[in-house]
Design a protein around this motif. Structure first.
Motif, PDB file in Angstrom:
ATOM      1  N   LEU A 105      -0.180  16.568   4.893  1.00 34.31           N
ATOM      2  CA  LEU A 105      -0.360  16.701   6.392  1.00 34.31           C
ATOM      3  C   LEU A 105       0.546  15.700   7.157  1.00 34.31           C
ATOM      4  O   LEU A 105       0.847  16.020   8.315  1.00 34.31           O
ATOM      5  CB  LEU A 105      -1.642  16.306   6.921  1.00 34.31           C
ATOM      6  N   PHE A 106       1.344  14.693   6.344  1.00 36.72           N
ATOM      7  CA  PHE A 106       2.225  13.868   7.228  1.00 36.72           C
ATOM      8  C   PHE A 106       3.654  13.971   6.533  1.00 36.72           C
ATOM      9  O   PHE A 106       3.748  14.712   5.802  1.00 36.72           O
ATOM     10  CB  PHE A 106       1.736  12.408   7.078  1.00 36.72           C
ATOM     11  N   THR A 107       4.553  13.334   7.481  1.00 33.82           N
ATOM     12  CA  THR A 107       6.002  13.573   7.085  1.00 33.82           C
ATOM     13  C   THR A 107       6.277  12.649   5.984  1.00 33.82           C
ATOM     14  O   THR A 107       7.459  12.658   5.392  1.00 33.82           O
ATOM     15  CB  THR A 107       6.829  13.043   8.311  1.00 33.82           C
ATOM     16  N   SER A 108       5.583  11.762   5.596  1.00 32.48           N
ATOM     17  CA  SER A 108       5.928  10.737   4.573  1.00 32.48           C
ATOM     18  C   SER A 108       4.711   9.806   4.092  1.00 32.48           C
ATOM     19  O   SER A 108       3.698   9.873   4.887  1.00 32.48           O
ATOM     20  CB  SER A 108       6.958   9.506   5.100  1.00 32.48           C
ATOM     21  N   GLU A 109       4.795   9.271   3.001  1.00 32.94           N
ATOM     22  CA  GLU A 109       3.758   8.411   2.754  1.00 32.94           C
ATOM     23  C   GLU A 109       3.488   7.572   3.665  1.00 32.94           C
ATOM     24  O   GLU A 109       2.209   6.901   3.952  1.00 32.94           O
ATOM     25  CB  GLU A 109       4.011   7.764   1.246  1.00 32.94           C
ATOM     26  N   GLU A 110       4.378   6.454   4.491  1.00 27.62           N
ATOM     27  CA  GLU A 110       4.113   5.503   5.247  1.00 27.62           C
ATOM     28  C   GLU A 110       3.645   6.085   6.541  1.00 27.62           C
ATOM     29  O   GLU A 110       2.825   5.440   7.135  1.00 27.62           O
ATOM     30  CB  GLU A 110       5.568   5.027   5.896  1.00 27.62           C
ATOM     31  N   SER A 111       3.937   7.431   6.851  1.00 29.82           N
ATOM     32  CA  SER A 111       3.253   8.118   7.979  1.00 29.82           C
ATOM     33  C   SER A 111       1.738   8.288   7.775  1.00 29.82           C
ATOM     34  O   SER A 111       1.152   8.090   8.367  1.00 29.82           O
ATOM     35  CB  SER A 111       3.928   9.446   8.268  1.00 29.82           C
TER      36      SER A 111
ATOM     37  N   VAL B 268       0.862  -1.208  -0.119  1.00 29.30           N
ATOM     38  CA  VAL B 268      -0.181  -0.026  -0.057  1.00 29.30           C
ATOM     39  C   VAL B 268       1.042   1.303  -0.149  1.00 29.30           C
ATOM     40  O   VAL B 268       0.568   2.312  -0.652  1.00 29.30           O
ATOM     41  CB  VAL B 268      -0.917   0.163   1.117  1.00 29.30           C
ATOM     42  N   ILE B 269       1.905   1.233   0.743  1.00 30.58           N
ATOM     43  CA  ILE B 269       2.734   2.451   1.008  1.00 30.58           C
ATOM     44  C   ILE B 269       3.497   2.634  -0.341  1.00 30.58           C
ATOM     45  O   ILE B 269       3.547   3.771  -0.810  1.00 30.58           O
ATOM     46  CB  ILE B 269       3.908   2.233   2.026  1.00 30.58           C
ATOM     47  N   GLU B 270       4.156   1.569  -1.074  1.00 34.15           N
ATOM     48  CA  GLU B 270       4.676   1.631  -2.195  1.00 34.15           C
ATOM     49  C   GLU B 270       3.581   2.086  -3.353  1.00 34.15           C
ATOM     50  O   GLU B 270       3.981   3.079  -4.384  1.00 34.15           O
ATOM     51  CB  GLU B 270       5.372   0.283  -2.821  1.00 34.15           C
ATOM     52  N   ALA B 271       2.352   1.546  -3.248  1.00 32.48           N
ATOM     53  CA  ALA B 271       1.320   1.960  -4.278  1.00 32.48           C
ATOM     54  C   ALA B 271       1.146   3.714  -4.265  1.00 32.48           C
ATOM     55  O   ALA B 271       0.890   4.276  -5.079  1.00 32.48           O
ATOM     56  CB  ALA B 271       0.208   1.172  -4.184  1.00 32.48           C
ATOM     57  N   LEU B 272       1.190   4.076  -3.075  1.00 28.87           N
ATOM     58  CA  LEU B 272       1.084   5.541  -2.698  1.00 28.87           C
ATOM     59  C   LEU B 272       2.017   6.288  -3.247  1.00 28.87           C
ATOM     60  O   LEU B 272       2.089   7.257  -3.869  1.00 28.87           O
ATOM     61  CB  LEU B 272       0.809   5.790  -1.097  1.00 28.87           C
ATOM     62  N   LYS B 273       3.468   5.865  -2.838  1.00 31.76           N
ATOM     63  CA  LYS B 273       4.532   6.545  -3.662  1.00 31.76           C
ATOM     64  C   LYS B 273       4.699   6.587  -4.991  1.00 31.76           C
ATOM     65  O   LYS B 273       4.737   7.587  -5.555  1.00 31.76           O
ATOM     66  CB  LYS B 273       5.769   5.596  -2.898  1.00 31.76           C
ATOM     67  N   TRP B 274       4.156   5.459  -5.665  1.00 30.56           N
ATOM     68  CA  TRP B 274       4.073   5.393  -7.123  1.00 30.56           C
ATOM     69  C   TRP B 274       2.953   6.249  -7.622  1.00 30.56           C
ATOM     70  O   TRP B 274       3.221   7.127  -8.546  1.00 30.56           O
ATOM     71  CB  TRP B 274       3.713   4.040  -7.451  1.00 30.56           C
ATOM     72  N   LEU B 275       1.648   6.480  -7.042  1.00 28.02           N
ATOM     73  CA  LEU B 275       0.811   7.263  -7.101  1.00 28.02           C
ATOM     74  C   LEU B 275       1.260   8.686  -7.071  1.00 28.02           C
ATOM     75  O   LEU B 275       1.010   9.462  -7.971  1.00 28.02           O
ATOM     76  CB  LEU B 275      -0.495   7.009  -6.604  1.00 28.02           C
TER      77      LEU B 275
ATOM     78  N   TRP C 216       1.086  -4.232  12.515  1.00 32.95           N
ATOM     79  CA  TRP C 216       1.951  -2.983  12.218  1.00 32.95           C
ATOM     80  C   TRP C 216       1.595  -1.808  12.927  1.00 32.95           C
ATOM     81  O   TRP C 216       2.738  -1.089  13.201  1.00 32.95           O
ATOM     82  CB  TRP C 216       1.575  -2.746  10.674  1.00 32.95           C
ATOM     83  N   LEU C 217       0.265  -1.369  12.989  1.00 31.09           N
ATOM     84  CA  LEU C 217      -0.115  -0.293  13.771  1.00 31.09           C
ATOM     85  C   LEU C 217       0.250  -0.147  15.174  1.00 31.09           C
ATOM     86  O   LEU C 217       0.886   0.882  15.661  1.00 31.09           O
ATOM     87  CB  LEU C 217      -1.564   0.135  13.674  1.00 31.09           C
ATOM     88  N   SER C 218       0.312  -1.315  15.705  1.00 31.56           N
ATOM     89  CA  SER C 218       0.835  -1.480  17.244  1.00 31.56           C
ATOM     90  C   SER C 218       2.364  -1.155  17.691  1.00 31.56           C
ATOM     91  O   SER C 218       2.703  -0.897  18.346  1.00 31.56           O
ATOM     92  CB  SER C 218       0.397  -2.682  17.770  1.00 31.56           C
ATOM     93  N   LYS C 219       3.128  -1.042  16.522  1.00 29.64           N
ATOM     94  CA  LYS C 219       4.552  -1.018  16.362  1.00 29.64           C
ATOM     95  C   LYS C 219       4.615   0.607  16.546  1.00 29.64           C
ATOM     96  O   LYS C 219       5.931   0.881  16.990  1.00 29.64           O
ATOM     97  CB  LYS C 219       5.067  -1.399  15.269  1.00 29.64           C
ATOM     98  N   GLY C 220       3.576   1.469  16.298  1.00 31.02           N
ATOM     99  CA  GLY C 220       3.870   2.768  16.464  1.00 31.02           C
ATOM    100  C   GLY C 220       3.984   3.557  15.167  1.00 31.02           C
ATOM    101  O   GLY C 220       4.435   2.740  14.167  1.00 31.02           O
ATOM    102  N   GLU C 221       4.078   4.830  15.161  1.00 31.91           N
ATOM    103  CA  GLU C 221       4.137   5.416  14.101  1.00 31.91           C
ATOM    104  C   GLU C 221       5.562   5.529  13.507  1.00 31.91           C
ATOM    105  O   GLU C 221       6.521   5.906  13.913  1.00 31.91           O
ATOM    106  CB  GLU C 221       3.756   7.090  14.381  1.00 31.91           C
ATOM    107  N   PRO C 222       5.615   5.284  11.996  1.00 32.93           N
ATOM    108  CA  PRO C 222       6.811   5.347  11.312  1.00 32.93           C
ATOM    109  C   PRO C 222       7.352   6.805  11.371  1.00 32.93           C
ATOM    110  O   PRO C 222       6.555   7.623  11.303  1.00 32.93           O
ATOM    111  CB  PRO C 222       6.746   4.742  10.005  1.00 32.93           C
ATOM    112  N   ARG C 223       8.639   6.721  11.148  1.00 33.51           N
ATOM    113  CA  ARG C 223       9.409   8.231  11.125  1.00 33.51           C
ATOM    114  C   ARG C 223       9.582   8.475   9.682  1.00 33.51           C
ATOM    115  O   ARG C 223       9.739   7.646   9.016  1.00 33.51           O
ATOM    116  CB  ARG C 223      10.710   8.180  12.013  1.00 33.51           C
TER     117      ARG C 223
END
Length: 127
Positions: free
Chosen positions: A54-60, A1-8, A120-127
Motif C-alpha cells: 500500500l506504500f511507496t517503500s518499506e520506509e514509508s 526496523v526499516i532494514e529488518a523489513l527490507k531483509w524480511l 522521526w515521525l515529526s519530520k514528515g513522511e519519507p519519499r
C-alpha cells in the motif's frame, strides 16, 4: 526496523529460531509485527505484503504505520507541550498514563526509544 523489513521482504519469511540469532533483528521484527507489517505464525515470521504494497517503500510503510500507534501519538502530544522533555521524563509520563508500572530503567530506555520514533515521525513522511 526499516532494514529488518527490507531483509524480511527479500527473504520472504524467517523462522522464529533464526530471527532470535540476528543481532538487533529480534526487536525490529517484534516492532514490525506490532505495526502489522509482519505476521507471526507458530514457526515463521512473514512480511505482510498486502499491507506493505500500500506504500511507496518499506520506509514509508514503517512511517505510516508507526504514526498510527496510540503510544506514539500520546508521546508526540507530550513532546509538542514540552520540546525539551527528556526520554526518561517521557517514559515516566507514559508509564503513568498507561498505568504500566515501569521501573526507572524501563522509563529511560523506552522513553528514549519512543521519543526517537516521535521525533522521526515529526519530520514528515519519507519519499
Amino acid at each position: 526496523v526499516i532494514e529488518a523489513l527490507k531483509w524480511l521482504v527479500k527473504k520472504e519469511s524467517t523462522s522464529q529460531q533464526f530471527a532470535q540469532k540476528i543481532p538487533g533483528y529480534k526487536n525490529a521484527l517484534g516492532v514490525l509485527i506490532k505495526l502489522n507489517l509482519a505476521i507471526e505464525t507458530e514457526k515463521l515470521i512473514i512480511p505482510n505484503l498486502k499491507k506493505i504494497k500500500l506504500f511507496t517503500s518499506e520506509e514509508s510503510a514503517v512511517w505510516n504505520m508507526a504514526k498510527l500507534e496510540p503510544v506514539v501519538m500520546v508521546a508526540n502530544e507530550k513532546i509538542l507541550e514540552n520540546a525539551k522533555i527528556k526520554g526518561r521524563e517521557l517514559g515516566e509520563f507514559l508509564s503513568d498514563y498507561y498505568n504500566l508500572g515501569w521501573k526507572e530503567s524501563s522509563m529511560t530506555r523506552t522513553g528514549n526509544a519512543i521519543k526517537g520514533w516521535a521525533l522521526w515521525l515529526s519530520k514528515g513522511e519519507p519519499r
